[in-house]
Design an enzyme around this catalytic site. Structure first.
Site, PDB file in Angstrom:
ATOM      1  CG  HIS A 172      -1.975   0.927   1.337  1.00 14.55           C
ATOM      2  ND1 HIS A 172      -1.797   2.288   1.314  1.00 14.55           N
ATOM      3  CD2 HIS A 172      -3.320   0.741   1.468  1.00 14.55           C
ATOM      4  CE1 HIS A 172      -2.963   2.892   1.427  1.00 14.55           C
ATOM      5  NE2 HIS A 172      -3.888   1.996   1.516  1.00 14.55           N
ATOM      6  CD  GLU A 275      -3.133   1.113  -2.041  1.00 14.30           C
ATOM      7  OE1 GLU A 275      -3.692   2.212  -1.879  1.00 14.30           O
ATOM      8  OE2 GLU A 275      -3.620   0.039  -1.602  1.00 14.30           O
TER       9      GLU A 275
HETATM   10  O1  TA6 Z   1      -6.067   1.521  -0.476  1.00 15.75           O
HETATM   11  C1  TA6 Z   1      -6.994   2.564  -0.317  1.00 15.75           C
HETATM   12  C2  TA6 Z   1      -7.735   2.361   1.008  1.00 15.75           C
HETATM   13  O2  TA6 Z   1      -8.396   1.128   1.019  1.00 15.75           O
HETATM   14  C3  TA6 Z   1      -8.691   3.517   1.212  1.00 15.75           C
HETATM   15  O3  TA6 Z   1     -10.038   3.104   1.041  1.00 15.75           O
HETATM   16  C4  TA6 Z   1      -8.371   3.984   2.640  1.00 15.75           C
HETATM   17  O4  TA6 Z   1      -9.101   3.240   3.581  1.00 15.75           O
HETATM   18  C5  TA6 Z   1      -6.883   3.692   2.670  1.00 15.75           C
HETATM   19  O5  TA6 Z   1      -6.798   2.387   2.095  1.00 15.75           O
HETATM   20  C6  TA6 Z   1      -6.195   3.903   3.993  1.00 15.75           C
HETATM   21  O6  TA6 Z   1      -6.556   2.978   4.888  1.00 15.75           O
HETATM   22  P1  TA6 Z   1      -5.893   3.072   6.364  1.00 15.75           P
HETATM   23  O7  TA6 Z   1      -6.490   1.917   7.059  1.00 15.75           O
HETATM   24  O8  TA6 Z   1      -4.407   2.949   6.195  1.00 15.75           O
HETATM   25  O9  TA6 Z   1      -6.247   4.428   6.923  1.00 15.75           O
END
Ligand code: TA6
Length: 303
Positions: A172, A275
Site C-alpha cells: 500500500h 498499490e
Molecule cells: O487503499 C486505499 C484504502 O483502502 C482507502 O479506502 C483507505 O481506507 C486507505 O486504504 C487507507 O486505509 P488506512 O487503514 O491505512 O487508513
C-alpha cells in the site's frame, strides 16, 4: 524496547556501510539503511518501509510529517503491507481493515550486502494466538526488501496447511510527488476498475489518471508497469510488478485526509498511493505447500 534487543539485532544483522538498528519514534525499532545507492528506513513493526531515497533524488516514498508512531498502530505513509486480506475482512467487520500484518511485529531473518552495493533485508511475520485467531491457516509471510537505486519488495506467502486458502494482499505504498496537480499516472488505460468513491461501480479507464478530488479505485487485471509522471519533479516513478494483477490508486483529498488526522494541512497534495495488489476479483488461491511471491519494484527515470 530493551537495549538487549537492539544489541542483539546490531550484533547479528548490522552491516557497516549498509544497515544498523536504532530505536525510532514511539519506541519502534527501525532498520536504518544507507549505502552507495540510496537510503531507507524500515520499522520492524509491520516490516513497514517508511522511507526510500535514491542518491541525488527527491524521496520516492512519502511519509506524513504527522504520522503517529505507536505499537499496534499503522504508520501513515511508507509502504504498509496489507495481508492476508485487502480492505475490510470478508466476513468479520471486527477484524482490522487491510489485515493485521502491518501492525504486528516482524523479525529480521537475514541482512546482506550485494556485489552491486545494494542492501537486502528479509523479515518474517511473527505468528501468535492473536494472529492465528484472525487467520486460521498454517502459513508464513516473509518480506524481502532490496535497497539500491531501485527499491524491490517481495511479499512471499507460504501455505503450510493441507488445504488451499484465498489471499488478498497489497503493498500500500505512498509515493512522494511534487503536487497532485502536476502529476498523472499512466499504464492503466483501458483497464476496468471498481470505483470505491462511487459505490464500487465498475468503470473503464480512459487515458492516464489525473487526480482533482478523492480517488479510491481498484484496477483489475492490469497488464504491465504503471508510471507516476511528475512534471513538478521532472521525473517518472516506474512501478513494476510480478504476480500482481491489481493496482489500487488512492488519494483521500482534503476532507477525508483532514478526518484521518495524520496527513497534516494539505498533506494529501504531496502524495499518491499506487498499490501493487491482488484484491477483489484478483485475490489468489495459494495451494497447500505453495509459496506465492508478489513483487513490486520502484525506480526513477528522468522525464
Ligand atoms: O487503499 C486505499 C484504502 O483502502 C482507502 O479506502 C483507505 O481506507 C486507505 O486504504 C487507507 O486505509 P488506512 O487503514 O491505512 O487508513
Amino acid at each position: 524496547m530493551s537495549s538487549q534487543d537492539l544489541n542483539h539485532l546490531n550484533q547479528h544483522f548490522a552491516i557497516a556501510s549498509h544497515v544498523r538498528f536504532i530505536e525510532g519514534p514511539g519506541g519502534l525499532v527501525i532498520a536504518e539503511i544507507a549505502n552507495t545507492e540510496a537510503s531507507a528506513s524500515i520499522a520492524l513493526q509491520g516490516a513497514h518501509i517508511m522511507t526510500f531515497q535514491p542518491k541525488g533524488q527527491e524521496p520516492v516514498i512519502w511519509l506524513s510529517k504527522f504520522a503517529k508512531f505507536a505499537a499496534g498502530k499503522s504508520i501513515r505513509g511508507g509502504a504498509p503491507v496489507c495481508w492476508p486480506w485487502f480492505g475490510p475482512h470478508a466476513t468479520d467487520a471486527s477484524l482490522p481493515g487491510h489485515g493485521y500484518a502491518r501492525t504486528v511485529m516482524w523479525q529480521v531473518l537475514e541482512t546482506r550486502a550485494t556485489a552491486d552495493g545494494e542492501t537486502v533485508l528479509r523479515f518474517g511475520l511473527i505468528d501468535n494466538d492473536s494472529t492465528r485467531a484472525q487467520w486460521p491457516h498454517a502459513s508464513s509471510a516473509e518480506l524481502t526488501v532490496t535497497v539500491g537505486a531501485a527499491l524491490r519488495i517481495e511479499l512471499a506467502t507460504r501455505n503450510d496447511s493441507p488445504a488451499g486458502f484465498v489471499l488478498g494482499e497489497a503493498l500500500h505504498t505512498y509515493f512522494h510527488i511534487s503536487d497532485v496537480a502536476d502529476m498523472k499516472i499512466s499504464g492503466l488505460d483501458g483497464c476496468d476498475f471498481l470505483d470505491k468513491v462511487d459505490g464500487f461501480s465498475r468503470k473503464k479507464q480512459q487515458g492516464p489518471v489525473s487526480i482533482e478530488s478523492e480517488v479510491d479505485r481498484v484496477y483489475i487485471n492490469v497488464p504491465g508497469d504503471c508510471l507516476i509522471e511528475d512534471q513538478g519533479f521532472g521525473r517518472r516513478i516506474r512501478i513494476a510488478s510480478e504476480n500482481a494483477r491489481s493496482v489500487v490508486v488512492w488519494n483521500p483529498w482534503t476532507e477525508k485526509a483532514d478526518k484521518m488526522g495524520d496527513f497534516g494541512p494539505n498533506g494529501h497534495r504531496g502524495m499518491v498511493c499506487v498499490e501493487t495488489a491482488n484484491a477483489l476479483e484478483n485475490v489468489v488461491t495459494v495451494a497447500p505447500g505453495e509459496t506465492h511471491r508478489m513483487v513490486a519494484t520502484y525506480s526513477v527515470e528522468k522525464m
